[in-house]
Design a protein around this motif. Structure first.
Motif, short mmCIF file in Angstrom:
data_model
loop_
_atom_site.label_atom_id
_atom_site.label_comp_id
_atom_site.label_asym_id
_atom_site.label_seq_id
_atom_site.Cartn_x
_atom_site.Cartn_y
_atom_site.Cartn_z
N ALA A 5 32.01 61.81 -64.53
CA ALA A 5 31.61 63.06 -63.85
C ALA A 5 32.05 63.01 -62.38
CB ALA A 5 30.11 63.25 -63.95
N ARG A 6 31.93 61.81 -61.79
CA ARG A 6 32.32 61.65 -60.39
C ARG A 6 33.82 61.88 -60.21
NH1 ARG A 6 30.64 56.49 -56.61
NH2 ARG A 6 31.17 57.47 -54.64
N LEU A 7 34.61 61.33 -61.17
CA LEU A 7 36.07 61.49 -61.10
C LEU A 7 36.46 62.96 -61.30
CD1 LEU A 7 37.41 58.36 -62.99
CD2 LEU A 7 37.51 58.83 -60.54
N THR A 8 35.77 63.62 -62.23
CA THR A 8 36.09 65.04 -62.48
C THR A 8 35.80 65.87 -61.24
OG1 THR A 8 35.30 64.64 -64.72
CG2 THR A 8 35.70 66.92 -64.13
N LEU A 9 34.63 65.60 -60.63
CA LEU A 9 34.25 66.37 -59.44
C LEU A 9 35.24 66.10 -58.30
CD1 LEU A 9 32.04 68.33 -58.62
CD2 LEU A 9 30.71 66.43 -57.75
N THR A 10 35.66 64.82 -58.16
CA THR A 10 36.65 64.47 -57.13
C THR A 10 37.94 65.25 -57.38
OG1 THR A 10 35.74 62.25 -57.16
CG2 THR A 10 37.82 62.52 -56.01
N ALA A 11 38.36 65.33 -58.65
CA ALA A 11 39.60 66.04 -58.98
C ALA A 11 39.49 67.51 -58.59
CB ALA A 11 39.89 65.91 -60.47
N TRP A 12 38.31 68.10 -58.83
CA TRP A 12 38.12 69.51 -58.45
C TRP A 12 38.17 69.70 -56.94
CZ3 TRP A 12 38.89 73.57 -61.25
CH2 TRP A 12 38.72 73.52 -62.63
N TYR A 13 37.50 68.78 -56.22
CA TYR A 13 37.53 68.83 -54.75
C TYR A 13 38.98 68.76 -54.27
CZ TYR A 13 32.48 67.87 -54.10
OH TYR A 13 31.12 67.92 -54.08
N LEU A 14 39.73 67.78 -54.86
CA LEU A 14 41.12 67.56 -54.46
C LEU A 14 41.97 68.80 -54.73
CD1 LEU A 14 42.47 64.06 -55.41
CD2 LEU A 14 42.51 65.21 -53.22
N LEU A 15 41.76 69.37 -55.91
CA LEU A 15 42.55 70.54 -56.30
C LEU A 15 42.34 71.68 -55.29
CD1 LEU A 15 44.33 71.63 -58.66
CD2 LEU A 15 42.27 72.71 -59.53
N MET A 16 41.07 71.89 -54.94
CA MET A 16 40.78 72.98 -53.99
C MET A 16 41.43 72.72 -52.63
SD MET A 16 36.95 74.33 -54.67
CE MET A 16 36.19 72.76 -54.50
N ILE A 17 41.24 71.47 -52.14
CA ILE A 17 41.78 71.13 -50.81
C ILE A 17 43.30 71.24 -50.82
CG2 ILE A 17 42.02 69.25 -49.13
CD1 ILE A 17 39.15 68.44 -49.95
N MET A 18 43.94 70.76 -51.91
CA MET A 18 45.40 70.76 -51.95
C MET A 18 45.96 72.18 -52.05
SD MET A 18 46.00 67.83 -51.17
CE MET A 18 47.71 68.11 -50.86
N ILE A 19 45.24 73.05 -52.78
CA ILE A 19 45.70 74.44 -52.86
C ILE A 19 45.69 75.05 -51.46
CG2 ILE A 19 45.06 76.77 -53.67
CD1 ILE A 19 44.23 75.48 -56.33
N GLY A 98 49.18 62.77 -46.59
CA GLY A 98 48.02 62.21 -45.86
C GLY A 98 46.74 62.91 -46.27
N ILE A 99 46.81 64.26 -46.31
CA ILE A 99 45.62 65.02 -46.68
C ILE A 99 45.18 64.65 -48.11
CG2 ILE A 99 44.79 67.37 -47.25
CD1 ILE A 99 46.31 68.36 -44.81
N LEU A 100 46.16 64.49 -49.01
CA LEU A 100 45.85 64.14 -50.40
C LEU A 100 45.09 62.82 -50.48
CD1 LEU A 100 46.56 64.99 -53.42
CD2 LEU A 100 48.30 63.24 -53.28
N LEU A 101 45.58 61.83 -49.69
CA LEU A 101 44.94 60.51 -49.74
C LEU A 101 43.55 60.55 -49.12
CD1 LEU A 101 47.98 58.21 -48.83
CD2 LEU A 101 46.91 58.55 -51.06
N ILE A 102 43.46 61.18 -47.91
CA ILE A 102 42.16 61.22 -47.24
C ILE A 102 41.17 62.04 -48.07
CG2 ILE A 102 40.94 62.01 -45.14
CD1 ILE A 102 43.58 61.36 -43.63
N ALA A 103 41.64 63.22 -48.55
CA ALA A 103 40.74 64.08 -49.33
C ALA A 103 40.29 63.38 -50.61
CB ALA A 103 41.43 65.39 -49.67
N GLY A 104 41.18 62.56 -51.18
CA GLY A 104 40.80 61.81 -52.39
C GLY A 104 39.64 60.88 -52.10
N GLY A 105 39.77 60.11 -50.99
CA GLY A 105 38.70 59.16 -50.61
C GLY A 105 37.41 59.88 -50.28
#
Ligand code: ADP
Length: 346
Positions: A5-19, A98-105
């Motif tokens: 669930a944590r990984l899925t939520l992270t992926a959603w956060y990442l997707l939004m930030i990257m868009i 950079g944003i992808l890596l930082i946002a991932g963490g």
């Protein structure tokens, strides 16, 4: 489950930030390239005008390196503009990586923080279910065993049958009281506060004292009411239940012919209500745990004799919390205990 669930939520956060980041980068790239092209056009026009009005030197040859050529004619060449665009693309790509890596963490960390309370709640519920099942299983097993033993008897005596029914009824009563307590606890476990109204502390205590009086009579315990009138915002049913449970304990854990006293005192914006007994008291090491669910202090002399499941004080604590109050206890072994409830005044 928590990890996925944590990984899925992270992926959603990442997707939004990257868009957002990619959209922003596209806009920046588009705006800057248009600006470069406009700048190049303007420079060209300016230089041409200059060359026409003044007796200018012949333009530098095209095969010169773009940067030198640009300096000689005083403006950027198309190659220079192309190079600037490429650089801009590289910069934007690096920024996005950079944003992808930082946002991932950061996203992984935030997803953990978001999910932790839910995980705690699920753990708590599972613990509750396993504790409750454990408590239910013991009396049910005892009941089943005695019924089976009786059934195996080829010619059972009627007196045995009566004894069995009476024992079974006792077990059923205990089971009923356990399920009632569990139901009550789960009702108060909801985050919503029960409906509150302005109520008199004296009325709550009177009602609780009336309900425990029959129990006190069985042990010839005197109930003394030293409460004073003051108003609190509370739920009459829930608060009556609280003081009934405290009084019930005070009677249960006191020897016969003693006194149990309830008193109240108003101080600043709170009312302090105390339930005091001269009973068996609680061991110092047990005091921090008595408000936990299913905890019964090992005052073994009373534990086997008194009936209970260690749920009363956890219900009390929960209801007091819902009223923004506090509960504390002072106790001395074989001298008695004082439970003090503090509630904000209306
Ligand atoms: P129980 O059903 O066992 O009474 P409670 O949650 O009401 O469950 O109380 C938890 C434990 O705290 C009890 O088992 C008992 O050991 C101790 N306790 C509570 N009230 C008193 C009291 N007034 N005097 C002595 N011990 C008490």
């Amino acid at each position: 489950m928590f990890h996925s669930a944590r990984l899925t939520l992270t992926a959603w956060y990442l997707l939004m930030i990257m868009i957002v980041s990619l959209l922003f980068s596209t806009v920046v790239y588009r705006a800057l390239t248009l600006e470069f092209e406009r700048f190049e056009r303007m420079q060209r026009v300016r230089i041409q005008q200059k060359l026409e009005t003044e007796q200018a030197l012949p333009p530098p040859p095209d095969n010169l390196r773009p940067r030198i050529r640009a300096v000689l004619i005083g403006g950027p060449s198309p190659e220079l503009i192309q190079e600037a665009k490429q650089r801009l693309l590289i910069i934007l790509a690096s920024v996005n990586t950079g944003i992808l890596l930082i946002a991932g963490g950061v996203g992984y960390f935030l997803a953990g923080r978001t999910l932790h309370p839910i995980q705690d709640m699920v753990d708590e519920q599972n613990r509750f279910i396993s504790d409750a099942s454990h408590e239910l299983r013991t009396p049910l097993t005892a009941l089943r065993t005695s019924l089976e033993v009786y059934l195996r008897d080829k010619s059972p005596a009627i007196t045995d049958a009566r004894q069995l029914i009476s024992d079974s009824l006792q077990d059923v009563e205990q089971l009923q009281s356990l399920t009632d307590s569990l139901l009550q606890l789960s009702q108060f476990q909801k985050p919503e506060t029960p409906p509150l109204e302005a109520i008199q502390i004296k009325d709550i205590l009177k009602s609780a004292l009336r309900k425990v009086k029959p129990l006190a009579l069985t042990k010839n315990i005197t109930l003394t009411d030293r409460s004073k009138d003051c108003t609190v915002m509370g739920n009459m049913t829930a608060l009556t239940e609280v003081f009934m449970l405290l009084l019930d304990n005070a009677i249960k854990y006191s020897p016969s012919d003693t006194v149990v006293t309830v008193s109240s005192e108003q101080k600043d914006s709170v009312v302090k209500v105390s339930v005091e007994d001269k009973g068996v008291g609680i061991d110092e090491q047990d005091i921090p745990h008595i408000f936990e669910r299913f905890y019964r202090a090992d005052n073994s002399r009373t534990k086997n004799k008194t009936h209970g499941y260690g749920l009363g004080l956890s219900i009390v604590k929960r209801v007091i919390e819902l009223h923004n109050g506090t509960i504390t206890v002072k106790s001395k072994k074989n001298k008695g205990s004082v439970f003090t409830v503090k509630l904000p005044l209306a």
